[in-house]
Motif scaffolding. Structure first.
Motif, PDB file in Angstrom:
ATOM      1  N   TYR A 144      11.397 -75.245  22.512  1.00 20.97           N
ATOM      2  CA  TYR A 144      12.558 -75.944  23.060  1.00 20.97           C
ATOM      3  C   TYR A 144      13.022 -77.103  22.181  1.00 20.97           C
ATOM      4  N   ALA A 145      12.340 -77.326  21.062  1.00 18.44           N
ATOM      5  CA  ALA A 145      12.614 -78.500  20.242  1.00 18.44           C
ATOM      6  C   ALA A 145      13.948 -78.440  19.529  1.00 18.44           C
ATOM      7  N   ASN A 146      14.349 -77.259  19.047  1.00 17.35           N
ATOM      8  CA  ASN A 146      15.576 -77.134  18.266  1.00 17.35           C
ATOM      9  C   ASN A 146      16.025 -75.674  18.234  1.00 17.35           C
ATOM     10  N   THR A 147      17.164 -75.447  17.608  1.00 20.22           N
ATOM     11  CA  THR A 147      17.747 -74.108  17.595  1.00 20.22           C
ATOM     12  C   THR A 147      16.861 -73.087  16.909  1.00 20.22           C
ATOM     13  N   ILE A 148      16.334 -73.417  15.736  1.00 20.24           N
ATOM     14  CA  ILE A 148      15.562 -72.428  14.989  1.00 20.24           C
ATOM     15  C   ILE A 148      14.279 -72.062  15.726  1.00 20.24           C
ATOM     16  N   ASN A 149      13.633 -73.052  16.339  1.00 20.03           N
ATOM     17  CA  ASN A 149      12.426 -72.750  17.111  1.00 20.03           C
ATOM     18  C   ASN A 149      12.741 -71.855  18.300  1.00 20.03           C
ATOM     19  N   PHE A 150      13.847 -72.126  18.973  1.00 23.94           N
ATOM     20  CA  PHE A 150      14.199 -71.318  20.140  1.00 23.94           C
ATOM     21  C   PHE A 150      14.512 -69.881  19.721  1.00 23.94           C
ATOM     22  N   LEU A 151      15.196 -69.713  18.599  1.00 23.21           N
ATOM     23  CA  LEU A 151      15.509 -68.362  18.128  1.00 23.21           C
ATOM     24  C   LEU A 151      14.228 -67.618  17.737  1.00 23.21           C
ATOM     25  N   LEU A 152      13.286 -68.312  17.127  1.00 27.65           N
ATOM     26  CA  LEU A 152      12.013 -67.678  16.776  1.00 27.65           C
ATOM     27  C   LEU A 152      11.248 -67.285  18.042  1.00 27.65           C
ATOM     28  N   ALA A 153      11.280 -68.142  19.056  1.00 27.01           N
ATOM     29  CA  ALA A 153      10.643 -67.796  20.324  1.00 27.01           C
ATOM     30  C   ALA A 153      11.360 -66.624  20.981  1.00 27.01           C
ATOM     31  N   SER A 154      12.692 -66.599  20.868  1.00 31.37           N
ATOM     32  CA  SER A 154      13.470 -65.490  21.432  1.00 31.37           C
ATOM     33  C   SER A 154      13.169 -64.188  20.705  1.00 31.37           C
ATOM     34  N   TYR A 155      12.825 -64.274  19.431  1.00 29.26           N
ATOM     35  CA  TYR A 155      12.459 -63.100  18.645  1.00 29.26           C
ATOM     36  C   TYR A 155      11.270 -62.367  19.270  1.00 29.26           C
ATOM     37  N   ILE A 156      10.434 -63.113  19.981  1.00 29.71           N
ATOM     38  CA  ILE A 156       9.224 -62.538  20.555  1.00 29.71           C
ATOM     39  C   ILE A 156       9.536 -61.591  21.705  1.00 29.71           C
ATOM     40  N   ILE A 157      10.587 -61.887  22.503  1.00 26.24           N
ATOM     41  CA  ILE A 157      10.713 -61.274  23.821  1.00 26.24           C
ATOM     42  C   ILE A 157      11.627 -60.047  23.912  1.00 26.24           C
ATOM     43  N   PRO A 158      12.949 -60.142  23.615  1.00 28.27           N
ATOM     44  CA  PRO A 158      13.833 -58.994  23.888  1.00 28.27           C
ATOM     45  C   PRO A 158      13.424 -57.710  23.188  1.00 28.27           C
ATOM     46  N   TYR A 159      12.855 -57.810  21.983  1.00 32.67           N
ATOM     47  CA  TYR A 159      12.474 -56.601  21.258  1.00 32.67           C
ATOM     48  C   TYR A 159      11.428 -55.803  22.024  1.00 32.67           C
ATOM     49  N   VAL A 160      10.538 -56.503  22.723  1.00 32.84           N
ATOM     50  CA  VAL A 160       9.512 -55.811  23.493  1.00 32.84           C
ATOM     51  C   VAL A 160      10.162 -55.018  24.624  1.00 32.84           C
ATOM     52  N   GLY A 161      11.184 -55.618  25.277  1.00 33.33           N
ATOM     53  CA  GLY A 161      11.907 -54.887  26.303  1.00 33.33           C
ATOM     54  C   GLY A 161      12.658 -53.700  25.744  1.00 33.33           C
ATOM     55  N   LEU A 162      13.228 -53.875  24.560  1.00 37.31           N
ATOM     56  CA  LEU A 162      13.979 -52.805  23.897  1.00 37.31           C
ATOM     57  C   LEU A 162      13.100 -51.583  23.643  1.00 37.31           C
ATOM     58  N   VAL A 163      11.963 -51.768  22.996  1.00 33.13           N
ATOM     59  CA  VAL A 163      11.103 -50.624  22.685  1.00 33.13           C
ATOM     60  C   VAL A 163      10.504 -50.032  23.954  1.00 33.13           C
ATOM     61  N   GLY A 164      10.387 -50.861  25.012  1.00 36.51           N
ATOM     62  CA  GLY A 164       9.914 -50.343  26.288  1.00 36.51           C
ATOM     63  C   GLY A 164      10.900 -49.353  26.886  1.00 36.51           C
ATOM     64  N   TYR A 165      12.193 -49.680  26.840  1.00 34.96           N
ATOM     65  CA  TYR A 165      13.204 -48.762  27.357  1.00 34.96           C
ATOM     66  C   TYR A 165      13.264 -47.479  26.523  1.00 34.96           C
ATOM     67  N   VAL A 166      13.120 -47.624  25.211  1.00 38.45           N
ATOM     68  CA  VAL A 166      13.121 -46.434  24.351  1.00 38.45           C
ATOM     69  C   VAL A 166      11.982 -45.492  24.747  1.00 38.45           C
ATOM     70  N   GLY A 167      10.825 -46.077  25.080  1.00 33.01           N
ATOM     71  CA  GLY A 167       9.686 -45.262  25.483  1.00 33.01           C
ATOM     72  C   GLY A 167       9.821 -44.705  26.887  1.00 33.01           C
ATOM     73  N   THR A 168      10.599 -45.384  27.729  1.00 27.91           N
ATOM     74  CA  THR A 168      10.728 -44.976  29.126  1.00 27.91           C
ATOM     75  C   THR A 168      11.704 -43.822  29.320  1.00 27.91           C
ATOM     76  N   ILE A 169      12.844 -43.874  28.666  1.00 27.49           N
ATOM     77  CA  ILE A 169      13.934 -42.938  28.948  1.00 27.49           C
ATOM     78  C   ILE A 169      13.522 -41.471  28.867  1.00 27.49           C
ATOM     79  N   PRO A 170      12.791 -41.019  27.834  1.00 32.14           N
ATOM     80  CA  PRO A 170      12.439 -39.598  27.775  1.00 32.14           C
ATOM     81  C   PRO A 170      11.556 -39.130  28.929  1.00 32.14           C
ATOM     82  N   ASN A 171      10.900 -40.069  29.614  1.00 28.98           N
ATOM     83  CA  ASN A 171       9.989 -39.705  30.698  1.00 28.98           C
ATOM     84  C   ASN A 171      10.639 -39.761  32.074  1.00 28.98           C
ATOM     85  N   LEU A 172      11.911 -40.125  32.140  1.00 29.33           N
ATOM     86  CA  LEU A 172      12.602 -40.197  33.421  1.00 29.33           C
ATOM     87  C   LEU A 172      13.131 -38.825  33.816  1.00 29.33           C
TER      88      LEU A 172
END
Length: 302
Positions: A144-172
């Protein structure tokens, strides 16, 4: 009596071997779950994204913006407003509103569960970054200290959700559920691409006060997720060797993808290992100190 004992020992050995075999398959293979369980599992990632983005941009989360979607779950620990520049704040605010829509869409279509306990504290991110960088950063990493730190922290999260959906769709099984997951995936992929682009613009900048560049951080975070996921290379940083670049012709890697430039996929087991930060889908920690919610996550805890 001796014969019975031998038979019992043999039966126990068979059961043990079967258990080991099943666990070996489950380690990186598909899991048995229905459509509802699979889509509900994604709520865990949607909750953490909603709270992180809303609090980071506005200083308030679901309890202020859409309390009904939290369904009585406990408020996140440590979430706060980040010190962002104007452009980034507008982008992250938009992402937060999108996550509200994602939660509503999932809950409306397949029901939901109360928001799980989330740990979005400085300490949780600092611990994750220390593991990624294989050192104890001083001062501790503060998302939360500055923009670059927040973007690096954000780098951690959405990608995990993205690859999760990619893995989920073929099994639905249901076409409507596949359409829902595909629509969610499209926005998650867009969010990840924006975050990676904003970071790529500063890839060679040193992240103060550390002596490492933005690209170093992203590469190390991706390596950590691969280690925790335990199922091969499914994550790449912003700068890669030519052999990992698109058609082996570029070292830039704004969109992380495989040899055919197709998105990587992960199973719920891999995702839990990553977001728990423990490398073990049955041992909570990290951003989910009490574990994820939904039948898939809770069954693994038992």
């Amino acid at each position: 009596m001796t014969g019975r004992s031998c038979f019992s020992a043999f039966l126990l050995l068979l059961i043990t071997l079967e258990f080991i075999t099943v666990m070996g398959v489950a380690q990186c293979g598909r899991i048995v779950a229905n459509d509802v369980d699979r889509i509900q599992f994604a709520l865990n990632l949607e909750f953490i994204e909603a709270e992180f983005f809303l609090n980071g941009a506005l200083g308030m989360g679901l309890d202020a913006m859409a309390p009904s979607l939290a369904q009585g779950g406990p408020p996140p620990v440590g979430a706060r407003r980040a010190n962002l520049d104007g452009r980034t704040r507008r982008i992250i605010e938009e992402f937060g509103y999108q996550e509200i829509g994602h939660l509503r869409a999932i809950i409306t279509n397949v029901r939901g569960f109360p928001r799980p306990q989330l740990n979005l504290s400085v300490e949780a991110f600092a611990t994750m970054m220390n593991r990624a960088m294989n050192t104890t950063l001083s001062p501790p990493f503060n998302p939360y200290a500055n923009t670059i730190n927040f973007l690096l922290a954000s780098y951690i999260i959405p990608y995990v959700g993205l690859v999760g959906y990619v893995g989920t769709i073929p099994n639905l099984v249901s076409s409507s559920n596949r359409q829902l997951a595909a629509s969610l995936l499209a926005v998650e992929a867009g969010q990840d691409a924006v975050i990676r682009t904003l970071l790529y613009e500063r890839a060679n900048e040193t992240v103060p006060p550390y002596r490492m560049t933005v690209a170093n951080f992203t590469n190390r975070i991706s390596e950590l997720r691969n280690r925790l996921g335990m199922c091969g290379v499914k994550d790449e940083g912003l700068i890669v060797p030519l052999q990992l670049g698109a058609e082996n012709r570029t070292t830039s890697n704004i969109l992380s993808a495989d040899v055919n430039s197709l998105s990587y996929s992960r199973t719920p087991l891999e995702i839990l290992r990553i977001i728990y930060g423990t490398g073990n889908e049955s041992r909570p920690g990290g951003f989910f100190p009490s574990g994820g919610s939904g039948r898939i996550a809770r069954s693994l805890l038992r």
